[in-house]
Design a protein around this motif. Sequence first.
Motif, PDB file in Angstrom:
ATOM      1  N   GLY A  11      60.396  -0.363  -7.371  1.00  0.00           N
ATOM      2  CA  GLY A  11      60.194   0.181  -6.030  1.00  0.00           C
ATOM      3  C   GLY A  11      60.555   1.654  -5.982  1.00  0.00           C
ATOM      4  O   GLY A  11      61.609   2.056  -6.488  1.00  0.00           O
ATOM      5  N   SER A  12      59.651   2.457  -5.388  1.00  0.00           N
ATOM      6  CA  SER A  12      59.878   3.911  -5.374  1.00  0.00           C
ATOM      7  C   SER A  12      60.090   4.452  -3.964  1.00  0.00           C
ATOM      8  O   SER A  12      59.771   5.602  -3.668  1.00  0.00           O
ATOM      9  CB  SER A  12      58.688   4.632  -6.008  1.00  0.00           C
ATOM     10  OG  SER A  12      57.553   4.525  -5.151  1.00  0.00           O
ATOM     11  N   GLY A  15      65.242   4.389  -1.513  1.00  0.00           N
ATOM     12  CA  GLY A  15      66.292   3.825  -2.363  1.00  0.00           C
ATOM     13  C   GLY A  15      65.968   4.055  -3.828  1.00  0.00           C
ATOM     14  O   GLY A  15      66.739   4.666  -4.582  1.00  0.00           O
ATOM     15  N   GLY A  47      55.939   4.910   7.141  1.00  0.00           N
ATOM     16  CA  GLY A  47      57.130   4.754   7.986  1.00  0.00           C
ATOM     17  C   GLY A  47      57.606   6.067   8.575  1.00  0.00           C
ATOM     18  O   GLY A  47      56.914   6.701   9.370  1.00  0.00           O
ATOM     19  N   CYS A  48      58.798   6.478   8.131  1.00  0.00           N
ATOM     20  CA  CYS A  48      59.469   7.662   8.691  1.00  0.00           C
ATOM     21  C   CYS A  48      58.544   8.865   8.799  1.00  0.00           C
ATOM     22  O   CYS A  48      58.448   9.490   9.863  1.00  0.00           O
ATOM     23  CB  CYS A  48      60.648   8.098   7.812  1.00  0.00           C
ATOM     24  SG  CYS A  48      61.499   6.814   6.917  1.00  0.00           S
ATOM     25  N   SER A  51      55.190   8.585  10.991  1.00  0.00           N
ATOM     26  CA  SER A  51      55.543   8.406  12.406  1.00  0.00           C
ATOM     27  C   SER A  51      56.091   9.708  12.982  1.00  0.00           C
ATOM     28  O   SER A  51      55.789  10.055  14.128  1.00  0.00           O
ATOM     29  CB  SER A  51      56.525   7.244  12.598  1.00  0.00           C
ATOM     30  OG  SER A  51      57.727   7.475  11.905  1.00  0.00           O
ATOM     31  N   SER A 165      53.370  -1.637  12.644  1.00  0.00           N
ATOM     32  CA  SER A 165      53.508  -0.172  12.692  1.00  0.00           C
ATOM     33  C   SER A 165      52.433   0.495  11.836  1.00  0.00           C
ATOM     34  O   SER A 165      51.936   1.573  12.187  1.00  0.00           O
ATOM     35  CB  SER A 165      54.902   0.231  12.217  1.00  0.00           C
ATOM     36  OG  SER A 165      55.199  -0.346  10.964  1.00  0.00           O
ATOM     37  N   LEU A 169      49.939   3.391  13.350  1.00  0.00           N
ATOM     38  CA  LEU A 169      49.960   4.789  12.879  1.00  0.00           C
ATOM     39  C   LEU A 169      48.566   5.259  12.519  1.00  0.00           C
ATOM     40  O   LEU A 169      48.390   6.372  12.038  1.00  0.00           O
ATOM     41  CB  LEU A 169      50.857   4.893  11.626  1.00  0.00           C
ATOM     42  CG  LEU A 169      52.363   4.803  11.868  1.00  0.00           C
ATOM     43  CD1 LEU A 169      53.100   4.573  10.558  1.00  0.00           C
ATOM     44  CD2 LEU A 169      52.865   6.058  12.550  1.00  0.00           C
ATOM     45  N   ASP A 281      58.812 -10.806  -2.882  1.00  0.00           N
ATOM     46  CA  ASP A 281      57.697 -11.524  -3.533  1.00  0.00           C
ATOM     47  C   ASP A 281      57.378 -10.899  -4.896  1.00  0.00           C
ATOM     48  O   ASP A 281      57.354  -9.680  -5.030  1.00  0.00           O
ATOM     49  CB  ASP A 281      56.413 -11.429  -2.688  1.00  0.00           C
ATOM     50  CG  ASP A 281      56.548 -12.189  -1.374  1.00  0.00           C
ATOM     51  OD1 ASP A 281      57.638 -12.711  -1.106  1.00  0.00           O
ATOM     52  OD2 ASP A 281      55.555 -12.219  -0.616  1.00  0.00           O
ATOM     53  N   ASP A 316      66.557  -1.599   1.812  1.00  0.00           N
ATOM     54  CA  ASP A 316      66.192  -2.592   2.833  1.00  0.00           C
ATOM     55  C   ASP A 316      66.275  -4.028   2.323  1.00  0.00           C
ATOM     56  O   ASP A 316      66.377  -4.956   3.131  1.00  0.00           O
ATOM     57  CB  ASP A 316      64.750  -2.355   3.321  1.00  0.00           C
ATOM     58  CG  ASP A 316      64.649  -1.258   4.372  1.00  0.00           C
ATOM     59  OD1 ASP A 316      65.644  -0.546   4.588  1.00  0.00           O
ATOM     60  OD2 ASP A 316      63.556  -1.118   4.968  1.00  0.00           O
TER      61      ASP A 316
HETATM   62  P1  FAD Z   1      60.711   0.817   0.801  1.00  0.00           P
HETATM   63  O1  FAD Z   1      60.677   2.187   1.337  1.00  0.00           O
HETATM   64  O2  FAD Z   1      60.230  -0.293   1.593  1.00  0.00           O
HETATM   65  O3  FAD Z   1      60.106   0.862  -0.636  1.00  0.00           O
HETATM   66  C1  FAD Z   1      59.924  -0.271  -1.422  1.00  0.00           C
HETATM   67  C2  FAD Z   1      58.865   0.018  -2.466  1.00  0.00           C
HETATM   68  O4  FAD Z   1      58.897  -1.014  -3.436  1.00  0.00           O
HETATM   69  C3  FAD Z   1      57.438   0.065  -1.938  1.00  0.00           C
HETATM   70  O5  FAD Z   1      56.809   1.238  -2.380  1.00  0.00           O
HETATM   71  C4  FAD Z   1      56.791  -1.180  -2.532  1.00  0.00           C
HETATM   72  O6  FAD Z   1      55.414  -1.005  -2.813  1.00  0.00           O
HETATM   73  C5  FAD Z   1      57.574  -1.331  -3.823  1.00  0.00           C
HETATM   74  N1  FAD Z   1      57.620  -2.691  -4.370  1.00  0.00           N
HETATM   75  C6  FAD Z   1      58.062  -3.818  -3.768  1.00  0.00           C
HETATM   76  N2  FAD Z   1      58.033  -4.859  -4.617  1.00  0.00           N
HETATM   77  C7  FAD Z   1      57.554  -4.382  -5.785  1.00  0.00           C
HETATM   78  C8  FAD Z   1      57.289  -4.973  -7.043  1.00  0.00           C
HETATM   79  N3  FAD Z   1      57.544  -6.271  -7.301  1.00  0.00           N
HETATM   80  N4  FAD Z   1      56.798  -4.183  -8.019  1.00  0.00           N
HETATM   81  C9  FAD Z   1      56.540  -2.865  -7.807  1.00  0.00           C
HETATM   82  N5  FAD Z   1      56.786  -2.250  -6.629  1.00  0.00           N
HETATM   83  C10 FAD Z   1      57.293  -3.000  -5.637  1.00  0.00           C
HETATM   84  N6  FAD Z   1      64.140   4.900   8.530  1.00  0.00           N
HETATM   85  C11 FAD Z   1      64.818   6.020   8.846  1.00  0.00           C
HETATM   86  O7  FAD Z   1      65.948   6.190   8.373  1.00  0.00           O
HETATM   87  N7  FAD Z   1      64.297   6.967   9.663  1.00  0.00           N
HETATM   88  C12 FAD Z   1      63.072   6.826  10.224  1.00  0.00           C
HETATM   89  O8  FAD Z   1      62.620   7.703  10.953  1.00  0.00           O
HETATM   90  C13 FAD Z   1      62.334   5.655   9.934  1.00  0.00           C
HETATM   91  N8  FAD Z   1      61.115   5.470  10.466  1.00  0.00           N
HETATM   92  C14 FAD Z   1      60.413   4.343  10.155  1.00  0.00           C
HETATM   93  C15 FAD Z   1      59.176   4.156  10.767  1.00  0.00           C
HETATM   94  C16 FAD Z   1      58.446   3.027  10.495  1.00  0.00           C
HETATM   95  C17 FAD Z   1      57.100   2.843  11.144  1.00  0.00           C
HETATM   96  C18 FAD Z   1      58.940   2.061   9.568  1.00  0.00           C
HETATM   97  C19 FAD Z   1      58.137   0.846   9.230  1.00  0.00           C
HETATM   98  C20 FAD Z   1      60.184   2.236   8.981  1.00  0.00           C
HETATM   99  C21 FAD Z   1      60.936   3.372   9.275  1.00  0.00           C
HETATM  100  N9  FAD Z   1      62.196   3.572   8.725  1.00  0.00           N
HETATM  101  C22 FAD Z   1      62.901   4.703   9.055  1.00  0.00           C
HETATM  102  C23 FAD Z   1      62.809   2.614   7.799  1.00  0.00           C
HETATM  103  C24 FAD Z   1      62.624   3.102   6.350  1.00  0.00           C
HETATM  104  O9  FAD Z   1      61.253   3.277   6.094  1.00  0.00           O
HETATM  105  C25 FAD Z   1      63.228   2.109   5.376  1.00  0.00           C
HETATM  106  O10 FAD Z   1      64.574   1.871   5.712  1.00  0.00           O
HETATM  107  C26 FAD Z   1      63.172   2.632   3.949  1.00  0.00           C
HETATM  108  O11 FAD Z   1      61.848   2.910   3.573  1.00  0.00           O
HETATM  109  C27 FAD Z   1      63.781   1.626   2.966  1.00  0.00           C
HETATM  110  O12 FAD Z   1      63.713   2.139   1.681  1.00  0.00           O
HETATM  111  P2  FAD Z   1      63.658   1.200   0.393  1.00  0.00           P
HETATM  112  O13 FAD Z   1      63.634   2.135  -0.770  1.00  0.00           O
HETATM  113  O14 FAD Z   1      64.722   0.186   0.469  1.00  0.00           O
HETATM  114  O15 FAD Z   1      62.291   0.407   0.483  1.00  0.00           O
END
Ligand code: FAD
Length: 469
Positions: A11-12, A15, A47-48, A51, A165, A169, A281, A316
Amino acid sequence: MADAFDLTIIGSGPGGYVAAIRAAQLGMKVAVVEKWSTLGGTCLNIGCIPSKALLHASEMFEEAGHGFKALGIDIPAPVLNLPQMMNHKIDTVAANVGGVDYLFKKNKITTFRGIGTIAAPGKVFVTPENGARTEIETKNIVIASGSVSANLPGIEIDEKQIVTSTGALNLDKVPKRLLVIGAGVIGLELGSVWARLGSQVTVVEFLDRILPGMDSEVARQFQRMLQKQGMEFKLSSKVAGIDKQDDGSLKVRIEPAKGGDMELLDADVALVAIGRKPFTDGLGLDIVGVALDERGRVRVDAQFKTSVDGIYAIGDVIAGPMLAHKAEDEGIAVAEILNGQAGHVNYAAMPAVVYTNPEIATVGKTEDELKAEGINYKIGKFPFTANGRAKAMLATQGFVKILADVETDRVLGAHIVGKNAGEMIHELVVLMEFSGSAEDLSRTTHAHPTLSEAVREAALSLEDGAIHI
Ligand code: FAD
Ligand code: NAI
């Protein structure tokens, strides 16, 4: 033959990509597996970032339409060019995801495109959309697979008319009537975007208040501000079903949360924004034995280690607020821990911002929490109506509220409703990070005239009194 790495991150998003950069900076050979065609995860792609591009553009549209006259700027009524507004969003996303590409190259991080599956500790399979499976050998694995929108049983998302969302968007025209299900952060931010562009927005919320978890005084006052902007709220209500009509519109069945008579509402688009759920998943967690908690989140200890040695998780997909900066900080912390350092995230000083107009920014405890915990607290408050800069900017809505311990004067929480609240909150985050007191803040010089003076005045009101009220 398998490629060998010190660390493989699945995941990129904020985090995963931040963990990758920090680990590379600390000397690790790092791989990132991403199933999407662009890096940056939910935050940068859907997302962020998109939006905020639409929030900014729609706020400018609203200003040009209603805010300029009083400032002595006479212009004809602005005309919305929605395709260009969407191009601005697309360009903003492209610049940001391209930035992550650049940083990966700069830090010599290897990207694998495809679904990452943990075959065993130390082994990740990558299955691309087309072509052969790759095998990665790795000393450590970090799961950073993020979250996806939660769905409402019986309601089918088509991302055109009944949207999450992601669809909200990307609408190709302004819906006349937008129904938002859920008065949380997404519902209010994206509801605001479309309300400013001309939609009649109705928000249906299960609870008897908006923004659960935020300070209830803030939520109450903010709801009034949104109502003045034309948004309607149906609290203590739930959507029982949505039917597509012959004329292409939606008929929404709304019921009181506790049961009772059904009400029918017409809408053109419905946005389901009832929360997000962890996404696991395809990771193969059951095979390798990584334990989940009762809400489907990957269970980790204080060092982000899962139930299996050599496998970690952040962002997340684990417990805690679903915020990009929380995921980023966990990314830095896990990289440091893997390099023998004391990586740490201070969840007690984690800000959260709602990017509406006015913004809401908050850190630490709410008044509701302090009451529930029986803590003896005092409240310092200052309204923007008494701030010179806010008057000059015609931005007098809102207030600063600081909560401090009665005995020690230590700041326990802070809540700001106002223009640029999301920028102003950080002096309170730093103060809390250093266990500062209200007096520390009240004795700190703030430049005049700034909106931030309201923060100092709120702290002064906890000492000998605010000056300008
Ligand atoms: P994600 O950003 O969800 O990234 C996970 C990645 O893992 C994805 O690219 C996915 O394709 C990849 N992945 C998953 N499973 C696999 C697999 N098995 N193999 C390969 N790749 C995989 N937060 C804020 O702090 N400020 C904001 O303004 C804000 N606005 C938001 C607006 C919207 C509309 C939404 C939906 C969310 C918003 N958030 C905001 C929340 C924020 O986007 C998340 O908290 C954040 O993206 C979480 O980061 P993450 O790295 O945990 O996961
Ligand atoms: P949320 O958890 O913020 O709000 C969901 C709302 O829907 C709650 O008020 C809840 O009571 C309500 N709800 C739940 N089930 C319902 C039902 N059946 N009928 C009516 N209402 C119902 O979730 P949201 O807005 O979907 O956002 C998801 C996550 O994304 C949030 O946790 C947030 O952390 C993150 N996010 C953060 C942003 C930011 O930091 N500015 C912006 C957007 C999202």
